[in-house]
Design a protein around this motif. Structure first.
Motif, PDB file in Angstrom:
ATOM      1  N   LEU A 226       0.845  -1.208   0.000  1.00  0.00           N
ATOM      2  CA  LEU A 226       0.000   0.000   0.000  1.00  0.00           C
ATOM      3  C   LEU A 226       0.878   1.255   0.000  1.00  0.00           C
ATOM      4  O   LEU A 226       0.654   2.192  -0.764  1.00  0.00           O
ATOM      5  CB  LEU A 226      -0.915  -0.024   1.233  1.00  0.00           C
ATOM      6  CG  LEU A 226      -1.685   1.257   1.552  1.00  0.00           C
ATOM      7  CD1 LEU A 226      -2.729   1.544   0.481  1.00  0.00           C
ATOM      8  CD2 LEU A 226      -2.378   1.155   2.916  1.00  0.00           C
ATOM      9  N   TRP A 231      -1.619  -0.165  -4.382  1.00  0.00           N
ATOM     10  CA  TRP A 231      -3.083  -0.241  -4.404  1.00  0.00           C
ATOM     11  C   TRP A 231      -3.690   0.839  -5.284  1.00  0.00           C
ATOM     12  O   TRP A 231      -4.900   0.896  -5.447  1.00  0.00           O
ATOM     13  CB  TRP A 231      -3.676  -0.070  -3.000  1.00  0.00           C
ATOM     14  CG  TRP A 231      -3.345  -1.124  -2.015  1.00  0.00           C
ATOM     15  CD1 TRP A 231      -2.325  -2.034  -2.066  1.00  0.00           C
ATOM     16  CD2 TRP A 231      -4.045  -1.379  -0.777  1.00  0.00           C
ATOM     17  NE1 TRP A 231      -2.348  -2.827  -0.948  1.00  0.00           N
ATOM     18  CE2 TRP A 231      -3.388  -2.450  -0.138  1.00  0.00           C
ATOM     19  CE3 TRP A 231      -5.151  -0.787  -0.149  1.00  0.00           C
ATOM     20  CZ2 TRP A 231      -3.809  -2.949   1.097  1.00  0.00           C
ATOM     21  CZ3 TRP A 231      -5.562  -1.278   1.081  1.00  0.00           C
ATOM     22  CH2 TRP A 231      -4.899  -2.357   1.684  1.00  0.00           C
ATOM     23  N   LYS A 232      -2.849   1.717  -5.799  1.00  0.00           N
ATOM     24  CA  LYS A 232      -3.393   2.881  -6.491  1.00  0.00           C
ATOM     25  C   LYS A 232      -3.875   2.553  -7.895  1.00  0.00           C
ATOM     26  O   LYS A 232      -4.837   3.128  -8.385  1.00  0.00           O
ATOM     27  CB  LYS A 232      -2.354   4.004  -6.541  1.00  0.00           C
ATOM     28  CG  LYS A 232      -3.044   5.335  -6.698  1.00  0.00           C
ATOM     29  CD  LYS A 232      -2.117   6.494  -6.796  1.00  0.00           C
ATOM     30  CE  LYS A 232      -2.966   7.711  -7.134  1.00  0.00           C
ATOM     31  NZ  LYS A 232      -2.144   8.899  -7.193  1.00  0.00           N
ATOM     32  N   GLN A 233      -3.195   1.608  -8.524  1.00  0.00           N
ATOM     33  CA  GLN A 233      -3.616   1.275  -9.881  1.00  0.00           C
ATOM     34  C   GLN A 233      -4.976   0.581  -9.868  1.00  0.00           C
ATOM     35  O   GLN A 233      -5.396   0.076  -8.828  1.00  0.00           O
ATOM     36  CB  GLN A 233      -2.559   0.417 -10.597  1.00  0.00           C
ATOM     37  CG  GLN A 233      -2.488  -1.015 -10.134  1.00  0.00           C
ATOM     38  CD  GLN A 233      -1.195  -1.331  -9.401  1.00  0.00           C
ATOM     39  OE1 GLN A 233      -0.634  -0.486  -8.700  1.00  0.00           O
ATOM     40  NE2 GLN A 233      -0.721  -2.536  -9.542  1.00  0.00           N
ATOM     41  N   GLU A 234      -5.624   0.532 -11.024  1.00  0.00           N
ATOM     42  CA  GLU A 234      -6.947  -0.083 -11.090  1.00  0.00           C
ATOM     43  C   GLU A 234      -6.865  -1.548 -10.655  1.00  0.00           C
ATOM     44  O   GLU A 234      -5.971  -2.276 -11.057  1.00  0.00           O
ATOM     45  CB  GLU A 234      -7.480   0.010 -12.520  1.00  0.00           C
ATOM     46  CG  GLU A 234      -8.990  -0.095 -12.524  1.00  0.00           C
ATOM     47  CD  GLU A 234      -9.565  -0.053 -13.929  1.00  0.00           C
ATOM     48  OE1 GLU A 234     -10.580  -0.705 -14.144  1.00  0.00           O
ATOM     49  OE2 GLU A 234      -8.968   0.642 -14.778  1.00  0.00           O
ATOM     50  N   GLY A 236      -6.120  -2.521  -7.800  1.00  0.00           N
ATOM     51  CA  GLY A 236      -4.995  -2.695  -6.877  1.00  0.00           C
ATOM     52  C   GLY A 236      -5.394  -2.852  -5.423  1.00  0.00           C
ATOM     53  O   GLY A 236      -4.586  -3.322  -4.618  1.00  0.00           O
ATOM     54  N   VAL A 237      -6.634  -2.472  -5.074  1.00  0.00           N
ATOM     55  CA  VAL A 237      -7.047  -2.618  -3.671  1.00  0.00           C
ATOM     56  C   VAL A 237      -7.373  -4.092  -3.442  1.00  0.00           C
ATOM     57  O   VAL A 237      -8.274  -4.637  -4.067  1.00  0.00           O
ATOM     58  CB  VAL A 237      -8.289  -1.759  -3.344  1.00  0.00           C
ATOM     59  CG1 VAL A 237      -8.715  -1.949  -1.896  1.00  0.00           C
ATOM     60  CG2 VAL A 237      -8.002  -0.284  -3.620  1.00  0.00           C
ATOM     61  N   ALA A 284      -6.383   1.498   4.445  1.00  0.00           N
ATOM     62  CA  ALA A 284      -5.977   2.617   3.591  1.00  0.00           C
ATOM     63  C   ALA A 284      -6.409   3.950   4.201  1.00  0.00           C
ATOM     64  O   ALA A 284      -5.669   4.943   4.154  1.00  0.00           O
ATOM     65  CB  ALA A 284      -6.571   2.451   2.195  1.00  0.00           C
ATOM     66  N   ARG A 288      -4.113   7.150   5.254  1.00  0.00           N
ATOM     67  CA  ARG A 288      -4.397   8.491   4.704  1.00  0.00           C
ATOM     68  C   ARG A 288      -4.524   9.527   5.826  1.00  0.00           C
ATOM     69  O   ARG A 288      -3.988  10.630   5.737  1.00  0.00           O
ATOM     70  CB  ARG A 288      -5.691   8.445   3.885  1.00  0.00           C
ATOM     71  CG  ARG A 288      -5.911   9.723   3.087  1.00  0.00           C
ATOM     72  CD  ARG A 288      -7.337   9.863   2.584  1.00  0.00           C
ATOM     73  NE  ARG A 288      -7.742   8.731   1.766  1.00  0.00           N
ATOM     74  CZ  ARG A 288      -8.986   8.245   1.739  1.00  0.00           C
ATOM     75  NH1 ARG A 288      -9.931   8.775   2.488  1.00  0.00           N
ATOM     76  NH2 ARG A 288      -9.288   7.230   0.973  1.00  0.00           N
ATOM     77  N   PRO A 299      -4.848   4.799  -2.826  1.00  0.00           N
ATOM     78  CA  PRO A 299      -6.026   4.764  -3.703  1.00  0.00           C
ATOM     79  C   PRO A 299      -7.054   5.797  -3.238  1.00  0.00           C
ATOM     80  O   PRO A 299      -7.110   6.128  -2.050  1.00  0.00           O
ATOM     81  CB  PRO A 299      -6.561   3.343  -3.515  1.00  0.00           C
ATOM     82  CG  PRO A 299      -6.039   2.896  -2.192  1.00  0.00           C
ATOM     83  CD  PRO A 299      -4.736   3.612  -1.978  1.00  0.00           C
ATOM     84  N   ALA A 303     -12.220   3.971  -4.841  1.00  0.00           N
ATOM     85  CA  ALA A 303     -11.651   2.644  -5.153  1.00  0.00           C
ATOM     86  C   ALA A 303     -11.744   1.687  -3.961  1.00  0.00           C
ATOM     87  O   ALA A 303     -11.546   0.477  -4.103  1.00  0.00           O
ATOM     88  CB  ALA A 303     -10.191   2.792  -5.568  1.00  0.00           C
ATOM     89  N   LEU A 304     -12.052   2.233  -2.784  1.00  0.00           N
ATOM     90  CA  LEU A 304     -11.935   1.406  -1.578  1.00  0.00           C
ATOM     91  C   LEU A 304     -13.081   0.425  -1.366  1.00  0.00           C
ATOM     92  O   LEU A 304     -12.987  -0.460  -0.507  1.00  0.00           O
ATOM     93  CB  LEU A 304     -11.774   2.293  -0.333  1.00  0.00           C
ATOM     94  CG  LEU A 304     -10.458   3.078  -0.259  1.00  0.00           C
ATOM     95  CD1 LEU A 304     -10.375   3.833   1.058  1.00  0.00           C
ATOM     96  CD2 LEU A 304      -9.262   2.141  -0.388  1.00  0.00           C
TER      97      LEU A 304
END
Ligand code: NDP
Length: 350
Positions: A226, A231-234, A236-237, A284, A288, A299, A303-304
């Motif tokens: 993370l 996890w940011k890419q599509e 990726g979570v 995540a 943050r 992400p 996306a979460l």
């Protein structure tokens, strides 16, 4: 007391070692290589009287006599905490990579104790929620996993998935331990306790001495990934899968110390230590909230959803009240655990 701790280089074992030494116990711990032994000795050099910590080398768990020499050479042992067991997914053959060391590691230490260490009164084996859950029932809200539940997985399932192979290794190893003490009956002087934690997060003990980001333990790899933007890419979570209950490594370590040395009534019990539910989405969000320096790599909120756990009607329940009654551990919160995990990963370059 004089304690043998196997797998002292491990994520959880490092916390057990810390807590044992802080409580004034004398510890013999095992690792696989001289390099790892040196790192552990260095980490404790200034804090622990020499003699209170011995780091021994046991190179491979999957040998039937793996622990014989060490146990013969270590008189006066009272308690054994057996944590060493492979937990990784870098293998082609799950039998030799996971099952053999998990099972033979467990039986070899029990045999060695029964043959050469009559002073040992208690053995604690680190098992797992993996030996409790049933993959076929994880979406069934009528299922309640507890200390009495056993994973029905068998060797026939070994190639179902890498996760199944790991769960198999833990289930067979724990079964072998209970079978051993049952079969030996009055011939042995020790009793058995198993600790069965679900997903374990938490800081690395002594990260600046023994931590390496590239080799961070399997359960914390999720946090490391993370932090590096994975996890940011599509897509990726990560889906939390079936292990959406968790516990902090320091609390797992405390459970080992209590079971081994402080709470005699745990003898003969499986201890299911968990702080409760968590989700990857929550993980995540905690990062943050507390670590703005990673904002760009995390992400977005939209996306979460992929990292939420299933709704109540599509998930198992659990009951670990018997364990909590025996141990009385006040579990750390997920937020505290993740904050401390990230701080420690930062120290080794995350
Ligand atoms: P680590 O990978 O950090 O620790 C595993 C330990 O076992 C290391 O000391 C490792 O040595 C040793 N080991 C592995 N394979 C062998 C082998 N073939 N021969 C000798 N030693 C070996 O993982 P954890 O600390 O997370 O795991 C510790 C225990 O907790 C394991 O029994 C695991 O199954 C259990 N567990 C972990 C959970 C988690 O989420 N982390 C959840 C539930 C249970 P080396 O450092 O040299 O690789």
């Amino acid at each position: 007391a004089k304690v043998l701790l196997t797998g002292g280089s491990g994520f959880i074992a490092a916390h057990i070692l810390d807590q044992l030494l802080a409580a004034g116990h004398s510890v013999v711990t095992t690792v696989r290589s001289a390099a790892k032994a040196a790192k552990i000795r260095e980490a404790y050099l200034s804090q622990v009287a020499s003699g209170d910590l011995v780091v021994a080398i046991v190179p491979e768990l999957s040998r039937a006599d793996a622990f014989d020499d060490l146990i013969k050479q270590t008189p006066g042992l009272e308690v054994v905490l057996h944590t060493a067991s492979p937990f990784h997914f870098n293998f082609t053959d799950p039998q030799t990579a996971l099952v053999d060391p998990a099972v033979t590691g467990t039986t070899s230490i029990l045999h060695a104790i029964s043959k050469y260490a009559p002073t040992v009164r208690r053995v604690v084996v680190t098992s797992s929620f993996a030996a409790i859950l049933d993959e076929a029932r994880t979406t069934d809200p009528a299922t309640v996993f507890s200390e009495a539940s056993w994973n029905p997985v068998t060797l026939a399932d070994i190639h179902r998935s890498p996760a199944t192979a790991y769960r198999l290794s833990k289930t067979l190893a724990e079964r072998a331990a209970w079978d051993f003490v049952r079969d030996q009956g009055d011939k042995i002087n020790f009793d058995l306790v198993t600790i069965n934690p679900p997903m374990v997060f938490g800081p690395l003990a002594h990260p600046e001495h023994v931590g390496e980001l590239e080799r961070v333990n399997t359960s914390n790899q999720r946090v490391a990934n993370l932090l590096r933007g994975g996890w940011k890419q599509e897509g990726g979570v990560p889906d939390v899968g079936v292990a959406w209950i968790w516990v902090d490594a320091r609390d797992v370590a405390a459970a080992h110390v209590k079971a081994g040395l402080e709470v005699p009534e745990t003898g003969g019990k499986r201890l299911f230590v968990t702080a409760g539910k968590y989700s990857n989405a929550e993980l995540a969000r905690i990062v943050r909230k507390h670590f703005p320096e990673y904002a760009e790599l995390l992400p977005g909120e939209e996306a979460l959803a992929a990292g939420e756990i299933p709704p109540e009607e599509k998930r198992y329940r659990y009951d670990n009240s018997a364990t909590d009654k025996l141990l009385g551990i006040k579990y750390r919160s997920f937020e505290e655990s993740i904050v401390d995990t990230v701080k420690s990963l930062k120290k080794i370059g995350a």
